[in-house]
Write a protein that holds these residues in place. Structure first.
Motif, mmCIF file in Angstrom:
data_model
loop_
_atom_site.group_PDB
_atom_site.id
_atom_site.type_symbol
_atom_site.label_atom_id
_atom_site.label_comp_id
_atom_site.label_asym_id
_atom_site.label_seq_id
_atom_site.Cartn_x
_atom_site.Cartn_y
_atom_site.Cartn_z
ATOM 1 N N HIS A 170 6.410 -2.531 0.571
ATOM 2 C CA HIS A 170 5.440 -3.465 1.146
ATOM 3 C C HIS A 170 5.454 -3.408 2.667
ATOM 4 O O HIS A 170 6.513 -3.304 3.300
ATOM 5 N N LEU A 171 4.283 -3.545 3.263
ATOM 6 C CA LEU A 171 4.124 -3.511 4.721
ATOM 7 C C LEU A 171 4.050 -4.950 5.239
ATOM 8 O O LEU A 171 3.273 -5.752 4.727
ATOM 9 N N LYS A 172 4.856 -5.240 6.274
ATOM 10 C CA LYS A 172 4.935 -6.620 6.744
ATOM 11 C C LYS A 172 4.789 -6.701 8.254
ATOM 12 O O LYS A 172 5.174 -5.783 8.988
ATOM 13 N N LYS A 173 4.223 -7.821 8.682
ATOM 14 C CA LYS A 173 4.173 -8.131 10.108
ATOM 15 C C LYS A 173 4.266 -9.648 10.235
ATOM 16 O O LYS A 173 3.541 -10.368 9.565
ATOM 17 N N PRO A 174 5.151 -10.136 11.089
ATOM 18 C CA PRO A 174 5.350 -11.587 11.141
ATOM 19 C C PRO A 174 4.179 -12.365 11.734
ATOM 20 O O PRO A 174 3.917 -13.486 11.309
ATOM 21 N N PHE A 175 3.461 -11.761 12.696
ATOM 22 C CA PHE A 175 2.363 -12.466 13.354
ATOM 23 C C PHE A 175 1.172 -11.521 13.509
ATOM 24 O O PHE A 175 1.187 -10.644 14.365
ATOM 25 N N ALA A 176 0.167 -11.710 12.693
ATOM 26 C CA ALA A 176 -0.982 -10.810 12.717
ATOM 27 C C ALA A 176 -1.820 -10.987 13.983
ATOM 28 O O ALA A 176 -1.965 -12.107 14.503
ATOM 29 N N GLN A 177 -2.376 -9.866 14.452
ATOM 30 C CA GLN A 177 -3.270 -9.866 15.605
ATOM 31 C C GLN A 177 -4.657 -9.383 15.151
ATOM 32 O O GLN A 177 -4.775 -8.636 14.163
ATOM 33 N N GLU A 178 -5.690 -9.787 15.890
ATOM 34 C CA GLU A 178 -7.049 -9.375 15.505
ATOM 35 C C GLU A 178 -7.179 -7.865 15.464
ATOM 36 O O GLU A 178 -7.896 -7.318 14.611
ATOM 37 N N GLU A 179 -6.489 -7.164 16.361
ATOM 38 C CA GLU A 179 -6.583 -5.698 16.403
ATOM 39 C C GLU A 179 -5.899 -5.027 15.215
ATOM 40 O O GLU A 179 -5.987 -3.806 15.057
ATOM 41 N N ASP A 180 -5.222 -5.797 14.379
ATOM 42 C CA ASP A 180 -4.625 -5.238 13.168
ATOM 43 C C ASP A 180 -5.658 -5.072 12.054
ATOM 44 O O ASP A 180 -5.374 -4.457 11.018
ATOM 45 N N SER A 181 -6.829 -5.624 12.230
ATOM 46 C CA SER A 181 -7.885 -5.493 11.212
ATOM 47 C C SER A 181 -8.200 -4.021 10.993
ATOM 48 O O SER A 181 -8.556 -3.309 11.941
ATOM 49 N N ALA A 182 -8.051 -3.572 9.762
ATOM 50 C CA ALA A 182 -8.208 -2.149 9.451
ATOM 51 C C ALA A 182 -8.034 -1.955 7.953
ATOM 52 O O ALA A 182 -7.750 -2.897 7.213
ATOM 53 N N MET A 183 -8.182 -0.701 7.538
ATOM 54 C CA MET A 183 -7.917 -0.307 6.155
ATOM 55 C C MET A 183 -6.530 0.314 6.129
ATOM 56 O O MET A 183 -6.227 1.206 6.942
ATOM 57 N N GLY A 235 -1.963 -14.823 14.028
ATOM 58 C CA GLY A 235 -0.684 -15.505 14.123
ATOM 59 C C GLY A 235 0.007 -15.745 12.792
ATOM 60 O O GLY A 235 1.194 -16.086 12.770
ATOM 61 N N ALA A 236 -0.707 -15.542 11.703
ATOM 62 C CA ALA A 236 -0.120 -15.734 10.371
ATOM 63 C C ALA A 236 0.664 -14.488 9.969
ATOM 64 O O ALA A 236 0.363 -13.384 10.435
ATOM 65 N N PRO A 237 1.651 -14.644 9.077
ATOM 66 C CA PRO A 237 2.375 -13.450 8.588
ATOM 67 C C PRO A 237 1.494 -12.659 7.630
ATOM 68 O O PRO A 237 0.623 -13.198 6.952
ATOM 69 N N VAL A 238 1.766 -11.365 7.607
ATOM 70 C CA VAL A 238 0.990 -10.466 6.756
ATOM 71 C C VAL A 238 1.943 -9.660 5.885
ATOM 72 O O VAL A 238 2.973 -9.184 6.359
ATOM 73 N N GLU A 239 1.571 -9.515 4.610
ATOM 74 C CA GLU A 239 2.302 -8.603 3.731
ATOM 75 C C GLU A 239 1.302 -7.855 2.872
ATOM 76 O O GLU A 239 0.561 -8.452 2.087
ATOM 77 N N LEU A 240 1.233 -6.554 3.054
ATOM 78 C CA LEU A 240 0.365 -5.709 2.234
ATOM 79 C C LEU A 240 1.261 -5.038 1.193
ATOM 80 O O LEU A 240 2.215 -4.356 1.527
ATOM 81 N N LYS A 241 0.884 -5.226 -0.066
ATOM 82 C CA LYS A 241 1.744 -4.774 -1.149
ATOM 83 C C LYS A 241 1.476 -3.314 -1.544
ATOM 84 O O LYS A 241 0.339 -2.848 -1.549
ATOM 85 N N CYS A 242 2.573 -2.649 -1.870
ATOM 86 C CA CYS A 242 2.490 -1.279 -2.370
ATOM 87 C C CYS A 242 3.577 -1.106 -3.423
ATOM 88 O O CYS A 242 4.753 -1.329 -3.145
ATOM 89 N N ASN A 243 3.183 -0.717 -4.610
ATOM 90 C CA ASN A 243 4.125 -0.368 -5.666
ATOM 91 C C ASN A 243 3.911 1.083 -6.057
ATOM 92 O O ASN A 243 2.784 1.577 -6.029
ATOM 93 N N TYR A 244 4.974 1.737 -6.436
ATOM 94 C CA TYR A 244 4.851 3.154 -6.768
ATOM 95 C C TYR A 244 5.512 3.440 -8.108
ATOM 96 O O TYR A 244 6.343 2.679 -8.606
ATOM 97 N N SER A 245 5.105 4.576 -8.654
ATOM 98 C CA SER A 245 5.702 5.073 -9.886
ATOM 99 C C SER A 245 6.103 6.520 -9.641
ATOM 100 O O SER A 245 5.236 7.368 -9.358
ATOM 101 N N TYR A 246 7.388 6.762 -9.680
ATOM 102 C CA TYR A 246 7.907 8.126 -9.484
ATOM 103 C C TYR A 246 9.340 8.143 -9.956
ATOM 104 O O TYR A 246 10.130 7.282 -9.598
ATOM 105 N N SER A 247 9.702 9.144 -10.724
ATOM 106 C CA SER A 247 11.022 9.168 -11.338
ATOM 107 C C SER A 247 12.123 9.618 -10.385
ATOM 108 O O SER A 247 13.296 9.325 -10.607
ATOM 109 N N GLY A 248 11.762 10.326 -9.329
ATOM 110 C CA GLY A 248 12.763 10.829 -8.390
ATOM 111 C C GLY A 248 12.894 9.936 -7.169
ATOM 112 O O GLY A 248 12.584 8.750 -7.201
ATOM 113 N N SER A 249 13.370 10.518 -6.080
ATOM 114 C CA SER A 249 13.521 9.789 -4.824
ATOM 115 C C SER A 249 12.301 10.059 -3.943
ATOM 116 O O SER A 249 12.113 11.174 -3.471
#
Lengths: 114, 108
Positions: free
Chosen positions: B71-84, B16-30
């Motif tokens: 960044h990957l976000k979900k407002p309300f986490a579920q147990e089945e979201d547990s993963a890599m 039920g808690a919000p989730v945010e998995l962070k991702c930053n990238y380095s790339y000069s183009g699009s």
């Protein structure tokens, strides 16, 4: 059923042995890849292929070799296995290899070299 | 050169808690950016990609070019979201580069 298959699923082998990890896909995809995956680490690209008779080395220096004689088959060979080769090896494919295309992954081969 | 950084190896939340998995990238183009997920004893598979601008299983991700983040976000986490979860970038070489992954654990 269209899929990507990797065999064996697990392999335990002694140092110095020659091994081949098999990867086949029945999706008619042009581009295929081999990644190495260690726990908590990035997936490292070790080889890829644009199509038949095309093979390229990836970012990670590897002592393995690959071949692409048929579209559906992309085996990876280690001539002399060492403990440092212990890892999870993932095979993947994509339809044409465009930037926006997703990769389809196999189940992986967990290799342990003793 | 292109690079993907996922700063968190592990993220632990309650259902039920919000989730945010962070991702930053380095790339000069699009870049083209993706999130892949690997559930326990399953294959690595695509969760969503930037070009599709879709929401899958309640997850969304917005490309922020100024902060070079996806960044990957979900407002309300579920147990089945547990993963890599792996963030990936495809640049000029058309070869996806992956981050090291973040393990998400959702407690009941």
């Amino acid at each position: 059923e269209a899929d990507i298959y990797q065999t064996p699923r697990y392999l335990v082998i002694g140092t110095g042995k020659k091994i081949t990890l098999e990867c086949s896909q029945t999706m008619g995809h042009d581009k295929m890849y081999w990644y190495q995956q260690d726990p908590g680490m990035e997936l490292h690209l070790i080889h890829y292929s644009y199509g038949v008779n095309s093979t390229e080395k990836g970012d990670l220096s590897s002592e393995s070799t690959v071949s692409r004689i048929r579209t559906e088959h992309f085996p990876l060979t280690l001539e002399s296995a060492r403990p440092s080769h212990t890892s999870q090896y993932l095979c993947a494919s994509s339809e044409r290899g465009y930037r926006h295309e997703k990769l389809f992954f196999g189940s992986g081969t967990q290799l342990s070299v003793l | 050169a292109q690079r993907v950084t996922q700063p968190e190896k592990l993220l632990s939340v309650f259902k039920g808690a919000p989730v945010e998995l962070k991702c930053n990238y380095s790339y000069s183009g699009s870049p083209e950016l993706f999130w892949y997920v690997q559930y326990s004893r399953q294959r690595l598979q695509l969760l969503l990609r930037h070009i599709s601008r879709e929401s899958i299983k309640g997850f969304t991700a917005d490309l922020n070019k100024g902060e070079t983040s996806f960044h990957l976000k979900k407002p309300f986490a579920q147990e089945e979201d547990s993963a890599m979860y792996y963030c990936a970038l495809s640049g000029g070489s058309y070869i996806p580069t992956f981050g090291r992954g973040t393990s998400l654990i959702v407690h009941p």
